[in-house]
Structure formats: structure tokens, C-alpha cells
Design a protein around this motif. Structure first.
Motif, PDB file in Angstrom:
ATOM      1  N   UNK A  17      46.835  26.357  49.953  1.00  0.00           N
ATOM      2  CA  UNK A  17      47.665  25.161  50.022  1.00  0.00           C
ATOM      3  C   UNK A  17      47.672  24.466  48.671  1.00  0.00           C
ATOM      4  N   UNK A  18      48.848  24.153  48.193  1.00  0.00           N
ATOM      5  CA  UNK A  18      48.974  23.393  46.948  1.00  0.00           C
ATOM      6  C   UNK A  18      48.723  21.914  47.225  1.00  0.00           C
ATOM      7  N   UNK A  19      48.498  21.150  46.162  1.00  0.00           N
ATOM      8  CA  UNK A  19      48.392  19.698  46.298  1.00  0.00           C
ATOM      9  C   UNK A  19      49.778  19.120  46.568  1.00  0.00           C
ATOM     10  N   UNK A  20      49.807  17.853  46.982  1.00  0.00           N
ATOM     11  CA  UNK A  20      51.080  17.181  47.229  1.00  0.00           C
ATOM     12  C   UNK A  20      51.342  16.953  48.701  1.00  0.00           C
ATOM     13  N   UNK A  21      52.052  15.902  49.043  1.00  0.00           N
ATOM     14  CA  UNK A  21      52.246  15.513  50.446  1.00  0.00           C
ATOM     15  C   UNK A  21      53.049  16.510  51.263  1.00  0.00           C
ATOM     16  N   UNK A  22      53.932  17.277  50.647  1.00  0.00           N
ATOM     17  CA  UNK A  22      54.798  18.187  51.387  1.00  0.00           C
ATOM     18  C   UNK A  22      54.279  19.620  51.424  1.00  0.00           C
ATOM     19  N   UNK A  23      53.174  19.897  50.757  1.00  0.00           N
ATOM     20  CA  UNK A  23      52.674  21.272  50.676  1.00  0.00           C
ATOM     21  C   UNK A  23      52.199  21.773  52.039  1.00  0.00           C
ATOM     22  N   UNK A  24      52.563  22.997  52.359  1.00  0.00           N
ATOM     23  CA  UNK A  24      52.194  23.611  53.621  1.00  0.00           C
ATOM     24  C   UNK A  24      51.123  24.677  53.405  1.00  0.00           C
ATOM     25  N   UNK A  25      50.437  25.031  54.470  1.00  0.00           N
ATOM     26  CA  UNK A  25      49.403  26.062  54.421  1.00  0.00           C
ATOM     27  C   UNK A  25      50.056  27.433  54.546  1.00  0.00           C
ATOM     28  N   UNK A  26      49.670  28.313  53.649  1.00  0.00           N
ATOM     29  CA  UNK A  26      50.121  29.702  53.671  1.00  0.00           C
ATOM     30  C   UNK A  26      48.932  30.570  54.050  1.00  0.00           C
ATOM     31  N   UNK A  27      49.123  31.552  54.941  1.00  0.00           N
ATOM     32  CA  UNK A  27      48.009  32.373  55.419  1.00  0.00           C
ATOM     33  C   UNK A  27      48.313  33.853  55.258  1.00  0.00           C
ATOM     34  N   UNK A  28      47.317  34.594  54.802  1.00  0.00           N
ATOM     35  CA  UNK A  28      47.403  36.054  54.686  1.00  0.00           C
ATOM     36  C   UNK A  28      46.151  36.673  55.287  1.00  0.00           C
ATOM     37  N   UNK A  29      46.279  37.901  55.744  1.00  0.00           N
ATOM     38  CA  UNK A  29      45.152  38.640  56.297  1.00  0.00           C
ATOM     39  C   UNK A  29      45.025  39.961  55.553  1.00  0.00           C
ATOM     40  N   UNK A  30      43.802  40.404  55.354  1.00  0.00           N
ATOM     41  CA  UNK A  30      43.541  41.671  54.669  1.00  0.00           C
ATOM     42  C   UNK A  30      42.400  42.385  55.384  1.00  0.00           C
ATOM     43  N   UNK A  31      42.522  43.710  55.466  1.00  0.00           N
ATOM     44  CA  UNK A  31      41.442  44.506  56.045  1.00  0.00           C
ATOM     45  C   UNK A  31      40.996  45.562  55.048  1.00  0.00           C
ATOM     46  N   UNK A  32      39.797  46.060  55.247  1.00  0.00           N
ATOM     47  CA  UNK A  32      39.345  47.233  54.510  1.00  0.00           C
ATOM     48  C   UNK A  32      39.786  48.441  55.336  1.00  0.00           C
ATOM     49  N   UNK A  33      40.837  49.102  54.862  1.00  0.00           N
ATOM     50  CA  UNK A  33      41.446  50.155  55.674  1.00  0.00           C
ATOM     51  C   UNK A  33      41.009  51.557  55.275  1.00  0.00           C
ATOM     52  N   UNK A  34      39.830  51.680  54.692  1.00  0.00           N
ATOM     53  CA  UNK A  34      39.396  52.996  54.229  1.00  0.00           C
ATOM     54  C   UNK A  34      39.217  53.988  55.376  1.00  0.00           C
ATOM     55  N   UNK A  35      39.043  53.477  56.601  1.00  0.00           N
ATOM     56  CA  UNK A  35      38.863  54.372  57.750  1.00  0.00           C
ATOM     57  C   UNK A  35      40.175  54.694  58.459  1.00  0.00           C
TER      58      UNK A  35
END
Length: 350
Positions: A67-85
Motif C-alpha cells: 500500500x502506498x501512502x496517501x488517503x486514496x491508496x488501496x491495498x494490493x495483494x499477491x500470492x506466491x508459492x514455491x512450486x518446485x514440486x
């Protein structure tokens, strides 16, 4: 009463000036970790919160909330896995919160990460404040995200961005306007100036040139920062290296310490004659190249927790331009995400 009437406007003016100065003061980045979560907020006001699986879980997963600073900034979400299997066959994950399906997330086969929708992000943030399981699934496999430490990290984000008690807070939200939350600042620029690539000079640590320089440096350091200068415990391939910076200055690279997974050098800006020390830059770095000093220190052998710092030559001295760390060591080689506390835009020339 007359004195009060005269002084009062002056106090208001002074307060306004102080508020203006403080309101535009440079943001100081920060890093914090607790249980299975960590947070880094950088000098632009942007915060990045990363969570992982619990230590007893075998499947490595991480979520990044940004999330950036500032009153209008929204939360951005990402997911990551260890996909070696599972390899590149995996292209999407199903998100389950408290057993309820929250939809799928498309996963990039190369990076093994994907973007959550706004609704999924909202549901995730709510779930992180509770104890219900947060699980991503694919076929017969599952990745379980820990909630231990999440609220502490989210509260740090709100606190850093001055959102606590406002309508944009993730925790402790009220109806109070967010107009006075932390304002974003632009990425600072550092220009590499007055730098000329030249031939480096290398000296064995037992040479007269090295020993004379070491004596000068020991006057400005100590055995804790640079133990090799004091105990003489050098390896046969250790060298004092002198890099030219320009017609007036050089950079001396001095071996300082050696650990289980890392080595550390100190860097010193000096005059061409090696008579005067102009700047002590750092004691934890690994390399110098084209006007920049780089440090990449591993927390353990497999390198899944790291500390990274960088400096750039601005024509007069070295300025720190980047700093990031992760202390989680949660199974992602090189770390799951880039979560800096200091960022800059480095340019060559003006």
C-alpha cells in the motif's frame, strides 16, 4: 491582554511553518518482523507486508500486501508459492477462507505468483485479523498461510502511514477522514557524477602498501567492525584493492571479516596518494562496480533470508541508495519478495 493579542498571531505563524517543515520532512524507512510476518516501509511512504506459512508446514507460500501512502491508496495483494514440486503445470490456485471458496487466482507459471482481486484482498485482510484457516489449493495439494503475527504487521503499516483511527485504517478503523494521513514522496534521484573507469590496483595484505594503509584505517575503526585488521587472520587470496574514482579520489576495498556464509569488506574514499581518508562508507559490503557498492549478505547457507544494501558515488561521496532485508527464512531462495526500506533512482550523469 495587549501582549496576548500581539503574540498569538506570531505563534500561529510559527506553528504553520513548523507544520509545513515537518509535513515535508524526509520519510525514514523501517523494518519489523513478528512471528510469521514481516513489514518494510520505504522512504516514499509505501509499505509492504509479507506473510508466510508456519514453520511446521512443508509447503512454502507467501502473501504480499502493498500500500502506498496517501488517503486514496488501496491495498494490493499477491500470492506466491514455491512450486518446485509441481513445476509449470500449475496455472491457478483456489483461495479458501474458513472453508469457504473465495475464487481462483491465476498463477504465472514462471514466477509462481498471482494477483488477488479487490474483493479477495478485502476478504484476506479481514481473515488475517482472526484465527480461521487461510488455504490455497490445487488438485490434491494445499498451501496454508499463517495468521500468527499478521495483526502486528498490519498495525505497523497503519501506524507508519498515520492511518490509525481513520477511515482508511486496516485495523481500528473509524469514520474520521484520512485527509491527514502520511503523504507519499517521490523516489529520490542519485546521479553518478565525476566518475571515470580506470585500472584497479591489487596488493597482497602483507605488502608494504597494504600494511601502511591498514595502519591509517585502524585509527578510524575497531576490532569489532573490522577484526581481520587486528587479528591478521587473512586468507591467501585476500587483497587490498584500490579502485580509481576520478582524478582526485580512489576507493579502497579492505577485507574485514569472514563468516559462515558471508564475507565483508570495508570501503574507504581516499585521495590518490592514499594519505587522507575522506569517507568511511561501509563495513558489510561485497563488491564495487561502475560507481556503485553492493552488499548481499545471506542469513543462512541456502540464501532464503537476505540483507541487501547499495551505495552510489555522487561525485563527492557515496550515498546509500537501497536497503532491503528479510529475516523469515521461509523456503524461497533469495526471498519471496522485494521489500525495501530505502529506494532510489540511480542515474549516470545529471
Amino acid at each position: 491582554m495587549k501582549n496576548s493579542n500581539v503574540i498569538w498571531p506570531s505563534i500561529i505563524s510559527l506553528a504553520a511553518v513548523l507544520y509545513s517543515v515537518l509535513g515535508h520532512a524526509q520519510i525514514q524507512g523501517t523494518y519489523f518482523s513478528h512471528k510469521d510476518w514481516e513489514i518494510a516501509c520505504d522512504n516514499t511512504g509505501t509499505c509492504r507486508v509479507a506473510g508466510y506459512q508456519a514453520d511446521e508446514e512443508n509447503q512454502a507460500i507467501s502473501v504480499l500486501l502493498q500500500r502506498a501512502a496517501g488517503p486514496q491508496a488501496q491495498v494490493n495483494a499477491r500470492v506466491k508459492i514455491n512450486n518446485k514440486h509441481v513445476g509449470t503445470e500449475l496455472t491457478q490456485l483456489q483461495l479458501l477462507i474458513a472453508g469457504q471458496n473465495q475464487g481462483s487466482i491465476q498463477i504465472d507459471a514462471k514466477t509462481a505468483e498471482g494477483q488477488l482481486s479487490a474483493i479477495q484482498t478485502q476478504k484476506l485482510v479481514q481473515a488475517l485479523q482472526g484465527t480461521q484457516p487461510i488455504i490455497w489449493t490445487w488438485k490434491n495439494q494445499e498451501w496454508k498461510l499463517s495468521v500468527q503475527g499478521a495483526t502486528a504487521a498490519l498495525l505497523r503499516m497503519d501506524d507508519f502511514q498515520k492511518r490509525i483511527g481513520t477511515n482508511s485504517a486496516l485495523l481500528r478503523k473509524t469514520t474520521v477522514s484520512s485527509a491527514q494521513v502520511l503523504k507519499p514522496q517521490s523516489i529520490p534521484k542519485v546521479n553518478i557524477r565525476n566518475y571515470v573507469i580506470g585500472m584497479q590496483s591489487r596488493y597482497t595484505v602483507q605488502s608494504q602498501a597494504a600494511q601502511q594503509l591498514f595502519e591509517k584505517i585502524k585509527k578510524q575503526t575497531n576490532a569489532e567492525l573490522c577484526p581481520q585488521l587486528y587479528d591478521g587472520n587473512f586468507l591467501t587470496d585476500d587483497r587490498l584493492i584500490i579502485f580509481p574514482l576520478n582524478s582526485q579520489n580512489v576507493l579502497a576495498e579492505v577485507p574485514c571479516w569472514r563468516g559462515a556464509y558471508n564475507v565483508g569488506h570495508s570501503y574507504w574514499v581516499m585521495d590518490r596518494g592514499l594519505k587522507q581518508i575522506k569517507q568511511s562508507v561501509t563495513f558489510i559490503d561485497n563488491s564495487f562496480s561502475e560507481g556503485q557498492i553492493f552488499s548481499n549478505q545471506r542469513g543462512r547457507g541456502i540464501g532464503d533470508c537476505l540483507s541487501v544494501e547499495e551505495w552510489a558515488w555522487n561525485g563527492q561521496r557515496f550515498i546509500k541508495t537501497y536497503k532491503a532485508q528479510t529475516t523469515m527464512c521461509k523456503g524461497f531462495s533469495g526471498g519471496a519478495w522485494d521489500i525495501p526500506s530505502l529506494i532510489s533512482r540511480v542515474q549516470i550523469g545529471s
